[in-house]
Design an enzyme around this catalytic site. Structure first.
Site, PDB file in Angstrom:
ATOM      1  N   ASP A  86     -11.157  11.077   8.440  1.00  0.00           N
ATOM      2  CA  ASP A  86     -11.103  12.218   7.519  1.00  0.00           C
ATOM      3  C   ASP A  86     -10.046  13.181   8.064  1.00  0.00           C
ATOM      4  O   ASP A  86     -10.153  13.615   9.215  1.00  0.00           O
ATOM      5  CB  ASP A  86     -12.492  12.860   7.498  1.00  0.00           C
ATOM      6  CG  ASP A  86     -12.588  14.052   6.567  1.00  0.00           C
ATOM      7  OD1 ASP A  86     -11.548  14.682   6.252  1.00  0.00           O
ATOM      8  OD2 ASP A  86     -13.719  14.381   6.167  1.00  0.00           O
ATOM      9  N   VAL A 102      -7.595  15.369  -0.842  1.00  0.00           N
ATOM     10  CA  VAL A 102      -7.315  15.952   0.471  1.00  0.00           C
ATOM     11  C   VAL A 102      -7.222  17.477   0.365  1.00  0.00           C
ATOM     12  O   VAL A 102      -7.747  18.208   1.218  1.00  0.00           O
ATOM     13  CB  VAL A 102      -5.981  15.379   1.016  1.00  0.00           C
ATOM     14  CG1 VAL A 102      -5.470  16.183   2.197  1.00  0.00           C
ATOM     15  CG2 VAL A 102      -6.159  13.911   1.403  1.00  0.00           C
ATOM     16  N   ASP A 103      -6.554  17.937  -0.649  1.00  0.00           N
ATOM     17  CA  ASP A 103      -6.330  19.376  -0.840  1.00  0.00           C
ATOM     18  C   ASP A 103      -7.660  20.123  -0.913  1.00  0.00           C
ATOM     19  O   ASP A 103      -7.875  21.128  -0.212  1.00  0.00           O
ATOM     20  CB  ASP A 103      -5.520  19.559  -2.133  1.00  0.00           C
ATOM     21  CG  ASP A 103      -4.746  20.871  -2.182  1.00  0.00           C
ATOM     22  OD1 ASP A 103      -4.825  21.643  -1.218  1.00  0.00           O
ATOM     23  OD2 ASP A 103      -4.069  21.105  -3.201  1.00  0.00           O
ATOM     24  N   SER A 149       0.305  11.310  -1.904  1.00  0.00           N
ATOM     25  CA  SER A 149       0.602  10.813  -3.266  1.00  0.00           C
ATOM     26  C   SER A 149      -0.192   9.584  -3.692  1.00  0.00           C
ATOM     27  O   SER A 149      -0.081   9.166  -4.848  1.00  0.00           O
ATOM     28  CB  SER A 149       2.103  10.510  -3.458  1.00  0.00           C
ATOM     29  OG  SER A 149       2.854  11.694  -3.637  1.00  0.00           O
ATOM     30  N   THR A 150      -1.003   8.991  -2.785  1.00  0.00           N
ATOM     31  CA  THR A 150      -1.652   7.721  -3.158  1.00  0.00           C
ATOM     32  C   THR A 150      -2.997   7.891  -3.862  1.00  0.00           C
ATOM     33  O   THR A 150      -3.653   6.897  -4.187  1.00  0.00           O
ATOM     34  CB  THR A 150      -1.871   6.811  -1.932  1.00  0.00           C
ATOM     35  OG1 THR A 150      -2.794   7.452  -1.039  1.00  0.00           O
ATOM     36  CG2 THR A 150      -0.576   6.515  -1.214  1.00  0.00           C
ATOM     37  N   GLY A 151      -3.414   9.134  -4.089  1.00  0.00           N
ATOM     38  CA  GLY A 151      -4.673   9.368  -4.798  1.00  0.00           C
ATOM     39  C   GLY A 151      -4.385   9.787  -6.231  1.00  0.00           C
ATOM     40  O   GLY A 151      -3.920   8.989  -7.040  1.00  0.00           O
TER      41      GLY A 151
HETATM   42  N1  AR6 Z   1      -9.093  12.474   4.573  1.00  0.00           N
HETATM   43  C1  AR6 Z   1      -8.101  11.545   4.539  1.00  0.00           C
HETATM   44  N2  AR6 Z   1      -7.658  10.985   3.395  1.00  0.00           N
HETATM   45  C2  AR6 Z   1      -8.252  11.358   2.243  1.00  0.00           C
HETATM   46  C3  AR6 Z   1      -9.294  12.325   2.194  1.00  0.00           C
HETATM   47  C4  AR6 Z   1      -9.719  12.888   3.425  1.00  0.00           C
HETATM   48  N3  AR6 Z   1     -10.686  13.808   3.493  1.00  0.00           N
HETATM   49  N4  AR6 Z   1      -9.661  12.488   0.898  1.00  0.00           N
HETATM   50  C5  AR6 Z   1      -8.890  11.649   0.160  1.00  0.00           C
HETATM   51  N5  AR6 Z   1      -8.047  10.959   0.973  1.00  0.00           N
HETATM   52  P1  AR6 Z   1      -4.999  12.875  -2.948  1.00  0.00           P
HETATM   53  P2  AR6 Z   1      -2.200  13.037  -3.917  1.00  0.00           P
HETATM   54  C6  AR6 Z   1      -7.008   9.965   0.603  1.00  0.00           C
HETATM   55  O1  AR6 Z   1      -5.475  12.636  -4.334  1.00  0.00           O
HETATM   56  O2  AR6 Z   1      -2.269  11.686  -4.523  1.00  0.00           O
HETATM   57  C7  AR6 Z   1      -4.809  17.364  -5.458  1.00  0.00           C
HETATM   58  O3  AR6 Z   1      -5.494  17.847  -6.564  1.00  0.00           O
HETATM   59  C8  AR6 Z   1      -7.109   9.378  -0.766  1.00  0.00           C
HETATM   60  O4  AR6 Z   1      -7.946   8.232  -0.725  1.00  0.00           O
HETATM   61  O5  AR6 Z   1      -5.721  13.837  -2.104  1.00  0.00           O
HETATM   62  O6  AR6 Z   1      -0.981  13.432  -3.137  1.00  0.00           O
HETATM   63  C9  AR6 Z   1      -3.616  18.235  -5.105  1.00  0.00           C
HETATM   64  O7  AR6 Z   1      -3.860  19.583  -5.351  1.00  0.00           O
HETATM   65  C10 AR6 Z   1      -5.663   9.008  -1.060  1.00  0.00           C
HETATM   66  O8  AR6 Z   1      -5.365   7.735  -0.509  1.00  0.00           O
HETATM   67  O9  AR6 Z   1      -3.436  13.371  -2.952  1.00  0.00           O
HETATM   68  C11 AR6 Z   1      -2.538  17.677  -5.978  1.00  0.00           C
HETATM   69  O10 AR6 Z   1      -2.607  18.239  -7.278  1.00  0.00           O
HETATM   70  C12 AR6 Z   1      -4.853  10.051  -0.302  1.00  0.00           C
HETATM   71  O11 AR6 Z   1      -5.767  10.668   0.592  1.00  0.00           O
HETATM   72  C13 AR6 Z   1      -2.841  16.208  -6.042  1.00  0.00           C
HETATM   73  O12 AR6 Z   1      -4.240  16.103  -5.803  1.00  0.00           O
HETATM   74  C14 AR6 Z   1      -4.166  11.110  -1.135  1.00  0.00           C
HETATM   75  O13 AR6 Z   1      -4.958  11.434  -2.239  1.00  0.00           O
HETATM   76  C15 AR6 Z   1      -2.125  15.425  -4.966  1.00  0.00           C
HETATM   77  O14 AR6 Z   1      -2.376  14.057  -5.129  1.00  0.00           O
END
Ligand code: AR6
Length: 166
Positions: A9, A32-33, A117-119
């Site tokens: 995490d 993550v945010d 970016s992968t979420g």
């Molecule tokens: N620790 C590590 N990795 C994580 C965690 C965690 N606690 N939670 C999720 N992941 P994302 P993005 C993984 O969606 O695609 C937000 O609303 C997750 O499985 O967090 O860059 C922002 O405000 C995925 O593989 O980020 C932006 O609007 C990765 O982290 C937008 O989402 C990234 O997923 C950014 O989207």
């Protein structure tokens, strides 16, 4: 810079700086945010982000870590993935480069990245792992000694491990 990959995490990492997968408004969000804002203290983090006045895609800006173990959060704005032909790889590579540069300005010796970016932004994890690892392998630093790639699932960890071996 030593590059390692772990499963975990991002909010729990004991490093000098953790990278947030932010949006260009630095307005907070899900994934993550949301986790970073909650763990840092949502009110303080929200205020600190508001003072930064947004951040373009591919760039990164820092705030304190507040309630996190990490001293700083580096808010990096990844690209939304469309079809791979709209500069996504360049923008994603830029996130890793700029985050490392911001870490150097802060004097951070260790930095942890989520899979930017992968979420919610839909970047294919295989391509994102390739960009992340190969970009970081091309960087040098006298300040940042450790880069930790934090995978949230086993599959992403396996992608990092494969890219690290290449
Ligand atoms: N620790 C590590 N990795 C994580 C965690 C965690 N606690 N939670 C999720 N992941 P994302 P993005 C993984 O969606 O695609 C937000 O609303 C997750 O499985 O967090 O860059 C922002 O405000 C995925 O593989 O980020 C932006 O609007 C990765 O982290 C937008 O989402 C990234 O997923 C950014 O989207």
């Amino acid at each position: 810079m030593r590059i390692e990959a772990v499963i975990g995490d991002i909010t729990k990492q004991q490093v000098d700086a953790v990278v947030n997968a932010a949006n260009s408004a630095l307005a907070g969000g899900g994934g993550v945010d949301g986790a970073i804002h909650r763990a840092a203290g949502a009110d303080q983090m929200h205020e600190a982000c508001a003072r930064l006045g947004g951040c373009p895609t591919g760039d990164a800006k820092a705030t304190p870590g507040f309630g996190l173990a990490a001293k700083w959060v580096i808010h990096a704005v990844g690209p939304r993935y469309r079809d791979g032909r709209h500069g996504e790889a360049e923008a994603l590579a830029s996130c890793y480069r700029r985050s490392k540069e911001v870490a150097e300005v802060l004097g951070a010796a260790s930095i942890a990245f989520p899979a930017i970016s992968t979420g919610i932004y839909g970047y294919p994890p295989e391509e994102a792992a390739h960009v992340a690892v190969q970009t970081l392998k091309g960087l040098e630093s006298k300040i940042v000694m450790l880069v930790r790639l934090v995978a949230f699932d086993e599959y992403t960890l396996s992608l990092y491990q494969r890219e690290l071996r290449l």
